[in-house]
Design a protein around this motif. Structure first.
Motif, PDB file in Angstrom:
ATOM      1  N   PRO A 130      13.198  10.797   2.574  1.00 49.30           N
ATOM      2  CA  PRO A 130      13.734  10.308   3.845  1.00 49.30           C
ATOM      3  C   PRO A 130      14.708   9.143   3.622  1.00 49.30           C
ATOM      4  CG  PRO A 130      11.546   9.419   3.487  1.00 49.30           C
ATOM      5  CD  PRO A 130      11.825  10.320   2.327  1.00 49.30           C
ATOM      6  N   PHE A 131      15.821   9.144   4.357  1.00 54.87           N
ATOM      7  CA  PHE A 131      16.826   8.092   4.239  1.00 54.87           C
ATOM      8  C   PHE A 131      16.266   6.718   4.581  1.00 54.87           C
ATOM      9  CE2 PHE A 131      20.905  10.846   4.861  1.00 54.87           C
ATOM     10  CZ  PHE A 131      20.653  11.424   3.618  1.00 54.87           C
ATOM     11  N   GLU A 132      15.264   6.694   5.453  1.00 53.65           N
ATOM     12  CA  GLU A 132      14.724   5.416   5.926  1.00 53.65           C
ATOM     13  C   GLU A 132      14.195   4.575   4.767  1.00 53.65           C
ATOM     14  OE1 GLU A 132      14.234   2.649   8.912  1.00 53.65           O
ATOM     15  OE2 GLU A 132      15.298   4.558   8.876  1.00 53.65           O
ATOM     16  N   GLU A 133      13.723   5.236   3.711  1.00 54.67           N
ATOM     17  CA  GLU A 133      13.236   4.499   2.544  1.00 54.67           C
ATOM     18  C   GLU A 133      14.347   3.655   1.933  1.00 54.67           C
ATOM     19  OE1 GLU A 133      10.603   5.608  -1.321  1.00 54.67           O
ATOM     20  OE2 GLU A 133      12.468   6.737  -1.106  1.00 54.67           O
ATOM     21  N   PHE A 134      15.546   4.231   1.811  1.00 49.95           N
ATOM     22  CA  PHE A 134      16.673   3.502   1.239  1.00 49.95           C
ATOM     23  C   PHE A 134      17.233   2.472   2.225  1.00 49.95           C
ATOM     24  CE2 PHE A 134      16.445   7.455  -1.125  1.00 49.95           C
ATOM     25  CZ  PHE A 134      16.567   7.008  -2.433  1.00 49.95           C
ATOM     26  N   VAL A 135      17.198   2.807   3.503  1.00 51.24           N
ATOM     27  CA  VAL A 135      17.675   1.863   4.519  1.00 51.24           C
ATOM     28  C   VAL A 135      16.811   0.610   4.520  1.00 51.24           C
ATOM     29  CG1 VAL A 135      18.000   1.471   6.994  1.00 51.24           C
ATOM     30  CG2 VAL A 135      18.694   3.659   5.982  1.00 51.24           C
ATOM     31  N   LYS A 159       5.549  -3.662   6.969  1.00 49.37           N
ATOM     32  CA  LYS A 159       5.665  -2.772   8.124  1.00 49.37           C
ATOM     33  C   LYS A 159       4.606  -1.681   8.002  1.00 49.37           C
ATOM     34  CE  LYS A 159       8.960   0.186  10.600  1.00 49.37           C
ATOM     35  NZ  LYS A 159      10.338   0.757  10.582  1.00 49.37           N
ATOM     36  N   THR A 160       3.832  -1.486   9.041  1.00 51.68           N
ATOM     37  CA  THR A 160       2.760  -0.484   9.022  1.00 51.68           C
ATOM     38  C   THR A 160       3.322   0.908   8.755  1.00 51.68           C
ATOM     39  OG1 THR A 160       1.498  -1.789  10.612  1.00 51.68           O
ATOM     40  CG2 THR A 160       0.853   0.502  10.322  1.00 51.68           C
ATOM     41  N   GLY A 161       2.723   1.591   7.813  1.00 49.16           N
ATOM     42  CA  GLY A 161       3.136   2.957   7.480  1.00 49.16           C
ATOM     43  C   GLY A 161       4.000   3.059   6.242  1.00 49.16           C
ATOM     44  N   LEU A 162       4.601   1.933   5.809  1.00 50.90           N
ATOM     45  CA  LEU A 162       5.474   1.978   4.637  1.00 50.90           C
ATOM     46  C   LEU A 162       4.693   2.277   3.360  1.00 50.90           C
ATOM     47  CD1 LEU A 162       8.092  -0.908   5.092  1.00 50.90           C
ATOM     48  CD2 LEU A 162       8.422   1.549   5.363  1.00 50.90           C
ATOM     49  N   GLY A 163       3.456   1.784   3.289  1.00 53.79           N
ATOM     50  CA  GLY A 163       2.643   2.021   2.105  1.00 53.79           C
ATOM     51  C   GLY A 163       2.322   3.496   1.935  1.00 53.79           C
ATOM     52  N   ARG A 164       1.872   4.122   3.017  1.00 55.62           N
ATOM     53  CA  ARG A 164       1.569   5.554   2.974  1.00 55.62           C
ATOM     54  C   ARG A 164       2.829   6.365   2.711  1.00 55.62           C
ATOM     55  NH1 ARG A 164      -2.695   8.767   1.831  1.00 55.62           N
ATOM     56  NH2 ARG A 164      -2.025  10.899   2.295  1.00 55.62           N
ATOM     57  N   GLN A 165       3.948   5.896   3.272  1.00 56.49           N
ATOM     58  CA  GLN A 165       5.226   6.577   3.056  1.00 56.49           C
ATOM     59  C   GLN A 165       5.591   6.561   1.575  1.00 56.49           C
ATOM     60  OE1 GLN A 165       9.336   4.876   3.986  1.00 56.49           O
ATOM     61  NE2 GLN A 165       9.001   6.168   5.789  1.00 56.49           N
ATOM     62  N   LYS A 167       9.195  13.677  -3.817  1.00 54.50           N
ATOM     63  CA  LYS A 167      10.467  13.589  -4.538  1.00 54.50           C
ATOM     64  C   LYS A 167      10.357  14.268  -5.893  1.00 54.50           C
ATOM     65  CE  LYS A 167      11.201   9.111  -3.931  1.00 54.50           C
ATOM     66  NZ  LYS A 167      11.846   7.782  -3.986  1.00 54.50           N
ATOM     67  N   ALA A 168       9.188  14.127  -6.528  1.00 61.82           N
ATOM     68  CA  ALA A 168       8.961  14.794  -7.814  1.00 61.82           C
ATOM     69  C   ALA A 168       8.932  16.312  -7.637  1.00 61.82           C
ATOM     70  CB  ALA A 168       7.655  14.298  -8.435  1.00 61.82           C
ATOM     71  N   VAL A 169       8.283  16.785  -6.563  1.00 59.64           N
ATOM     72  CA  VAL A 169       8.241  18.229  -6.267  1.00 59.64           C
ATOM     73  C   VAL A 169       9.654  18.751  -6.020  1.00 59.64           C
ATOM     74  CG1 VAL A 169       7.526  19.944  -4.557  1.00 59.64           C
ATOM     75  CG2 VAL A 169       5.883  18.244  -5.376  1.00 59.64           C
ATOM     76  N   ASN A 170      10.423  18.033  -5.214  1.00 61.43           N
ATOM     77  CA  ASN A 170      11.767  18.479  -4.855  1.00 61.43           C
ATOM     78  C   ASN A 170      12.699  18.538  -6.061  1.00 61.43           C
ATOM     79  OD1 ASN A 170      10.957  18.708  -2.208  1.00 61.43           O
ATOM     80  ND2 ASN A 170      11.741  16.703  -1.594  1.00 61.43           N
ATOM     81  N   GLN A 171      12.522  17.596  -7.001  1.00 58.53           N
ATOM     82  CA  GLN A 171      13.327  17.633  -8.216  1.00 58.53           C
ATOM     83  C   GLN A 171      13.028  18.879  -9.034  1.00 58.53           C
ATOM     84  OE1 GLN A 171      15.872  15.619  -9.601  1.00 58.53           O
ATOM     85  NE2 GLN A 171      15.912  15.104  -7.432  1.00 58.53           N
TER      86      GLN A 171
END
Length: 896
Positions: A620-625, A814-820, A828-832
């Motif tokens: 998800p782009f939000e990770e980089f944002v 921010k709540t949820g970032l850890g699980r994300q 990401k490893a699967v997609n690679q």
């Protein structure tokens, strides 16, 4: 007046088409290039996603270099425009009648000075352009006259003869020095170079690269392109050679000394740290005093300082630097040319940076600030493009993490103590005090490990479930280790200024036993035993007197310890220290982990004109944002996002979620179930069915090397490997560097082997690992990847103290970032792994996602969009085989 001095820069618009593209581009490629061009022009922080196989590298090359070419043209035109407008303003001012003639003269002088500044800048641009043009023309002319003449263009025959003689003499001198280093004890003058006090040639003890710097010359805007590995640099240069920029671009590929060093004696050291230290040691100036007479007949002494590396001479490095700027080549091409010229490829490449349009390098070269500064790489006003950036945050964290164990601390303490004892009488009081402070710091850290090791041994004796690690903030760790009172910043400055690490490396090489090669295999059997007994009975020669304890090093432990010192200077909230206890103190470890990678990315975000992170799977782009750009101080208004679909037709890919096996066994490869014989047997049956239907190559990815071996050994035991090899040759990926290319060749050979007579074997089955050598960067196009199978979800262990602390840190923000983070690392490893197949428009492949958790919505949402749109789910196994058979039947018909 200000409005006359400040001329607004006209914005560039993306071209309607990109003629630099080597063939007619697809719509997704045109959109990518236009968006990239626009993002760079407007100083954006970009996140670009283009599936693997869509020509991402070519799109980056043509989009960015097209902008750079237009930008350089605009820069020259803007200078001419500004000069013209200021000259007009000056003429208008001269014609205007003013009562205050002093004010009028002051304004005229201001305009004149500004015109002169702009003319000077324009002259620098023109001079640089003309210089490089003449250099390229000269290179082309010499190449036409004689293919080998260019390498001698800057030398006369006399110089060549002298260089050859010098090279021989210096090589002999180096060999002699190496022999002396292994002797018992050099005298006071011989080991003077190891002492902290400055030598007579101190001012000349600098790296040779500084000779080529000219700050007065014009330096053009650069594109700094980063990728993960040296092999990907080679592939990137290969892609540029397909474009019109082949003859236009000045490209410099950067690499480490390990990859670039031409000195065979240094290459033998193998270890990167030893090669680096030896290179720097060979640059230390040696004094040669000669006596001659002046014109009055009076004797005079002349001291000449020179370095001992025959490849690092000014004329040769300049010649190779010019070659790099004129001929587009990768690291291997430059090394080959450096060998022909007997020139240092490493420093030649560094010297060429200033005149380059594009500098290509591995991540660490730019992301690690000390390395960046050492290369002289400037970020200000340049464009930074980071490819294969899906794991960028993890890469930054890895670069700035530090690790040291008890043995390294003990060895470092031994070296420091014996070094101090040997040279103490020569040290100035200030230097001696600083060295004692370093010894205290190392000693206290070692005592801390010893105490913790003893405490843990007591605890583990009483409680078998006792955890073998502890976690601290930097401040708490330093207080507990009794080092908080030591100014580590000051010590690090001292270590750098006095080149202590290099001097201690020389000291280790000269007085200690250094193990640079793997331990030999021990002989066994009766003959070996008789030989051993004979050696014991034979009289031994007298042992030489040693000045220091005989400790065998596998490298320079000081480097690792100093790197750990550096980590202790980080801000308290940006990282944690993890203490790992395992048996004796020598086996205990102290590791610094980074919690906030963006803190090391701030200067890049703030100084670069534009930063682009690109990859095949960036969602998800939000990770980089959130975790990269915003955390590094970037404004949300600067962030630009681009994502596109795959270029392949939808019908050329068949992704299927396989939740059950042939006998109805549910697939869930979690920690509790994945090792059960029933689950493994069901997986074996799935692979046999798949190999019966799928032609050519099948690649099966497992979550780890350990699990891959467990599955393989079980298959051998149950006879499943024998059944699989009736259809396909089985190849297994082994853990270890340097094996990937050979393994790929073996697999490729098996896939393309002609079917043997009376054999039903067709192609090969490759067992590989998610996140391993074959899951990223390598391609399984066409017959190499007709089916990609992903077994299970490679979730990291939630019990890992490092991962748990990172998740806790993100949840606090921010709540949820850890699980994300936890989900993203897995997917990401699967997609690679999925992206290794389907590499071009006419390619086709099937993808089997073997685990019932792939049915879950949040898991599917992390899959690439081009997979989601075609994804099929099967709750029984029969339809899986049916879909595969139909898919390959259709494509066999199309190919026919």
């Amino acid at each position: 007046m200000l409005t006359l001095l400040q001329v607004e820069e006209e914005k560039l618009l993306p071209p309607a088409s990109f003629s630099s593209f080597p063939f007619s581009p697809y719509d997704v490629q045109i959109n990518f290039m236009k968006s990239l061009y626009d993002a760079i022009e407007n100083g954006k922080l970009g996140i670009f996603e283009s599936p693997t196989g869509t020509g991402k590298s070519l799109s980056i090359i043509c989009g960015s270099l097209s902008w750079l070419k237009d930008h350089e043209t605009r820069k020259e035109n803007d200078l001419l425009s500004k000069i013209s407008k200021l000259k007009g303003a000056k003429d208008t001012l001269a014609r205007r009648v003013q009562e205050d003639w002093i004010q009028q003269q002051a304004e005229e002088m201001t305009l004149t000075n500004r015109i002169d500044e702009l003319r000077t800048e324009l002259e620098k641009m023109n001079l640089k352009s003309e210089k490089l043009k003449n250099l390229r023309n000269k290179k082309s002319l010499l190449s036409v006259k004689s293919p080998g003449i260019y390498k001698h263009a800057t030398k006369t025959d006399k110089t060549d003869k002298t260089d050859k003689t010098d090279k021989t003499d210096k090589t002999d001198e180096t060999d002699k020095t190496d022999q002396e280093a292994s002797s018992e004890s050099p005298n006071k003058d011989e080991d003077q170079d190891l002492a902290l006090e400055n030598s007579d040639c101190e001012e000349e003890e600098q790296e040779e690269a500084s000779q080529f710097e000219d700050n007065a010359e014009y330096e053009c805007t650069k594109i700094l392109y980063l990728t993960r590995t040296h092999s990907q640099i080679q592939q990137f240069v290969k892609e540029i050679k397909k474009t019109v920029y082949l003859k236009e671009i000045r490209l410099v590929p950067l690499a480490s000394r390990t990859n670039y060093c031409n000195n065979k004696e240094v290459q033998k050291l193998k270890s990167a740290s030893l090669i680096n230290q030896r290179c720097l040691d060979m640059q230390k100036t040696t004094k040669k005093v000669t006596t001659s007479c002046d014109k009055h007949g009076q004797p005079k002494k002349k001291t000449k300082c020179s370095n001992s590396c025959p490849y690092l001479t000014h004329s040769r490095v300049e010649t190779l630097r010019d070659h790099i700027l004129c001929e587009l080549g990768d690291v291997e091409d430059i090394v080959a040319e450096g060998s022909k010229l007997s020139a240092c490829s490493y420093y030649s490449a560094r010297a060429a940076i200033k005149d380059a349009h594009m500098v290509v390098m591995p991540y660490q070269t730019l992301l690690h600030k000390p390395t960046r500064d050492a290369y002289g790489l400037k970020i200000q006003g340049n464009v930074v493009i980071i490819d294969e950036a899906h794991n960028l945050l993890e890469a930054i964290a890895a670069i700035y993490s530090a690790y040291v164990n008890g043995k390294q601390l003990a060895d470092t303490l031994s070296v420091l103590n014996t070094y101090k004892n040997r040279f103490e009488s020569r040290f100035k009081p200030d230097n001696l005090n600083m060295l004692c402070e370093i010894i205290t710091l190392v000693s206290n850290l070692l005592k801390f490990l010893e105490n913790k090791s003893a405490v843990f041994a007591t605890m583990s004796g009483r409680d078998q479930t006792a955890q073998a690690f502890e976690l601290f903030t930097i401040n708490d760790f330093m207080n507990l280790a009794d080092v908080a009172h030591i100014n580590i910043f000051k010590l690090l400055a001292f270590i750098e200024e006095k080149k202590l690490s290099q001097k201690l490396q020389g000291y280790i090489d000269r007085f200690y036993v250094v193990d640079r090669n793997p331990a030999p295999v021990r002989e066994k059997g009766p003959k070996a035993f008789l030989k051993y007994m004979a050696e014991k009975r034979s009289p031994r020669p007298p042992c030489p007197v040693k000045t220091v304890p005989e400790i065998v090093f596998t490298g320079n432990p000081v480097l690792e310890v100093v790197h750990f010192f550096e980590s202790l200077t980080n801000m308290n909230e940006n990282g944690r220290v993890i203490l790992g206890c395992e048996g004796k103190a020598a086996n205990c470890t102290i590791k610094y982990i980074v919690l906030n990678p963006s803190s090391y990315f701030e200067d890049i975000v703030k100084e670069a004109r534009s930063v682009i992170v690109a990859g095949g799977t960036m969602q998800p782009f939000e990770e980089f944002v959130e975790q990269l750009y915003v955390s590094a101080g970037g404004c949300r208004s600067r962030i630009a996002e681009f994502s596109c679909g795959h270029i392949i037709p939808k019908e050329n890919v068949l992704p299927v979620v396989v939740s059950v096996g042939p006998t109805g066994q549910t697939f869930r490869f979690n920690y509790q179930n994945r090792s059960s014989p029933e689950m493994l047997n069901e997986l074996g049956r799935l692979l046999i069915n798949t190999c019966n239907v799928v032609p050519a190559g099948v690649v099966c990815f497992f979550s780890s090397y350990e699990y891959e071996h467990l599955v393989y050994n079980h298959f051998v035991k149950e006879g499943l490997i024998a059944k699989l090899e009736q259809k396909k040759q089985v190849v297994i990926e082994l853990k270890g560097s340097g094996l990937a290319e050979q393994l790929l060749k073996t697999y490729e050979s098996a896939v393309h082997a002609t079917k043997r007579k009376n054999s039903s074997q067709n192609g090969a089955l490759l067992f590989s690992v998610i996140g391993g050598k074959l899951s990223e960067g390598l391609n399984f196009s066409d017959d190499l990847g007709r089916c990609v199978i992903v077994v299970g979800l490679p979730y990291a262990s939630i019990k890992s103290p490092e991962l748990a602390e990172k998740m806790k840190h993100l949840e606090a923000k921010k709540t949820g970032l850890g699980r994300q983070l936890y989900e993203n690392l897995c997917m990401k490893a699967v997609n690679q792994s999925i992206g290794r197949a389907v590499r071009h428009y006419k390619d086709y492949s099937s993808i089997l996602l073997v685990d019932d958790r792939f049915l879950q919505g949040h898991v599917q949402n992390h899959l690439p969009s081009w997979i989601r749109t075609s994804l099929k789910t099967c709750t029984t196994f029969g339809p899986v085989v049916g879909e595969l058979a139909k898919f390959f039947r259709v494509h066999r018909t199309v190919q026919a």
